[in-house]
Scaffold this motif. Sequence first.
Motif, PDB file in Angstrom:
ATOM      1  N   GLN A  56      33.312  37.598  18.738  1.00 42.40           N
ATOM      2  CA  GLN A  56      34.031  37.894  17.505  1.00 42.40           C
ATOM      3  C   GLN A  56      34.650  39.279  17.624  1.00 42.40           C
ATOM      4  N   GLU A  57      35.669  39.545  16.809  1.00 41.42           N
ATOM      5  CA  GLU A  57      36.415  40.792  16.941  1.00 41.42           C
ATOM      6  C   GLU A  57      35.571  41.999  16.550  1.00 41.42           C
ATOM      7  N   ILE A  58      34.699  42.390  17.431  1.00 41.99           N
ATOM      8  CA  ILE A  58      33.902  43.587  17.218  1.00 41.99           C
ATOM      9  C   ILE A  58      34.305  44.604  18.277  1.00 41.99           C
ATOM     10  N   GLU A  59      34.687  45.758  17.825  1.00 38.14           N
ATOM     11  CA  GLU A  59      35.136  46.797  18.753  1.00 38.14           C
ATOM     12  C   GLU A  59      33.924  47.585  19.236  1.00 38.14           C
ATOM     13  N   LEU A  60      33.479  47.281  20.446  1.00 42.85           N
ATOM     14  CA  LEU A  60      32.335  47.989  21.020  1.00 42.85           C
ATOM     15  C   LEU A  60      32.818  49.277  21.689  1.00 42.85           C
ATOM     16  N   PRO A  61      32.295  50.427  21.279  1.00 40.03           N
ATOM     17  CA  PRO A  61      32.797  51.704  21.799  1.00 40.03           C
ATOM     18  C   PRO A  61      32.079  52.138  23.075  1.00 40.03           C
ATOM     19  N   ASN A  62      32.825  52.828  23.950  1.00 43.61           N
ATOM     20  CA  ASN A  62      32.241  53.486  25.132  1.00 43.61           C
ATOM     21  C   ASN A  62      31.287  52.586  25.917  1.00 43.61           C
ATOM     22  N   ILE A  63      31.797  51.455  26.362  1.00 41.06           N
ATOM     23  CA  ILE A  63      30.975  50.517  27.132  1.00 41.06           C
ATOM     24  C   ILE A  63      30.728  51.089  28.523  1.00 41.06           C
ATOM     25  N   GLN A  64      29.467  51.152  28.919  1.00 39.24           N
ATOM     26  CA  GLN A  64      29.095  51.689  30.230  1.00 39.24           C
ATOM     27  C   GLN A  64      28.656  50.532  31.141  1.00 39.24           C
ATOM     28  N   VAL A  65      29.257  50.463  32.332  1.00 45.54           N
ATOM     29  CA  VAL A  65      28.869  49.448  33.311  1.00 45.54           C
ATOM     30  C   VAL A  65      27.727  50.010  34.158  1.00 45.54           C
ATOM     31  N   ILE A  66      26.568  49.361  34.061  1.00 47.10           N
ATOM     32  CA  ILE A  66      25.374  49.818  34.786  1.00 47.10           C
ATOM     33  C   ILE A  66      25.292  49.188  36.167  1.00 47.10           C
ATOM     34  N   ASN A  67      25.697  47.924  36.241  1.00 48.09           N
ATOM     35  CA  ASN A  67      25.648  47.215  37.522  1.00 48.09           C
ATOM     36  C   ASN A  67      26.820  46.257  37.596  1.00 48.09           C
ATOM     37  N   ASN A  68      27.437  46.225  38.763  1.00 46.58           N
ATOM     38  CA  ASN A  68      28.607  45.376  38.966  1.00 46.58           C
ATOM     39  C   ASN A  68      28.531  44.837  40.390  1.00 46.58           C
ATOM     40  N   SER A  69      27.875  43.688  40.574  1.00 45.38           N
ATOM     41  CA  SER A  69      27.632  43.205  41.931  1.00 45.38           C
ATOM     42  C   SER A  69      27.911  41.705  42.046  1.00 45.38           C
ATOM     43  N   LYS A  70      28.098  41.270  43.293  1.00 41.99           N
ATOM     44  CA  LYS A  70      28.344  39.858  43.570  1.00 41.99           C
ATOM     45  C   LYS A  70      27.256  39.348  44.504  1.00 41.99           C
ATOM     46  N   ILE A  71      26.483  38.387  44.001  1.00 38.40           N
ATOM     47  CA  ILE A  71      25.373  37.816  44.764  1.00 38.40           C
ATOM     48  C   ILE A  71      25.473  36.300  44.707  1.00 38.40           C
TER      49      ILE A  71
END
Length: 313
Positions: A92-107
């Motif tokens: 739903q249209e919720i504006e989430l502020p300052n999203i931090q990516v903790i992990n970004n991997s391909k397994i």
Amino acid sequence: TAKGLKMRVVACILLLLLQPLAFAVETIPADDENYIYGLGIDLDHSNAQKLALADITQKLSTRIQSSVGISQHKTGNSTTTSTKQQTLAVSQEIELPNIQVINNSKIDHKWRVLVRVERKLVQLSLKQQLESINDELMFIIEDFSESQGPACWHALSKNNHKKEKLVALIPAYIGSGMAEESAQEYIQQAQAFERLFKRCKYKNKYTITYPSQASTDFKRAFEQLIKSQGFKVTNQKKDTGNIKVKLSEKQSYAFKNHLNIINAEFTISDEFGDEIKFIKLKSKGSSFNNKAEANKKAVINLINKIETHIIKS
């Protein structure tokens, strides 16, 4: 052989090393007073990101337009999230502020995206969104508190999506950790909007001005259609809107086929005479039997176009 044995040992060691890594991504930190976490897993990286955000919005008790199933199980200081793959989640249209990516991997050919947002920033963002929509609805309600007719119904219909967004944001605001009492103002505003909308819908009345050539079949079909969509037809002119209909027909006969073409104009005005909508339509009907059948088909086609271009637009 010794070489083959060595290769199998190396492969086993690699598998043992990779397994904890995959498990570590599947097992995410439990939400606490500072952060809210979200995990998304998908073959497509973009979808995985959306799933991670959907995970957060779901925790905030917000509706998710998605076929994805996300479940959480909290154990100690960690939360395990399981996600169905090959799906697309649209929050739903919720504006989430300052999203931090903790992990970004391909397994195993799947992207695993772990994100987090600061709880206080989420609460502040949601409050700002709620207050902005709340103010807009307050002004609309004030404008039509004394005049509840077609103008009110049209204005509230145009802005009903704002009320729906307000209603969707309220549980998210409470779900972010805010007390229910802090959302009472917004709940009451949504209820006030809904009550006014119902009163305006009841008073959404119109007179209809037909041209002399309008057939009985057309009048009956047209009025049946608009009544089914919340319009009320009346002969009283006080505090009512008006629908003005203009029709012109062209009939022809060629190759043993009767053809009827109807050009139509519709002007919908509110109780103050202000134009709500104006539209031109054209429909055709043909018959190898007679003119009446060709005209009936043209009317049916016109009614279908009215439903598409006037009622549902």
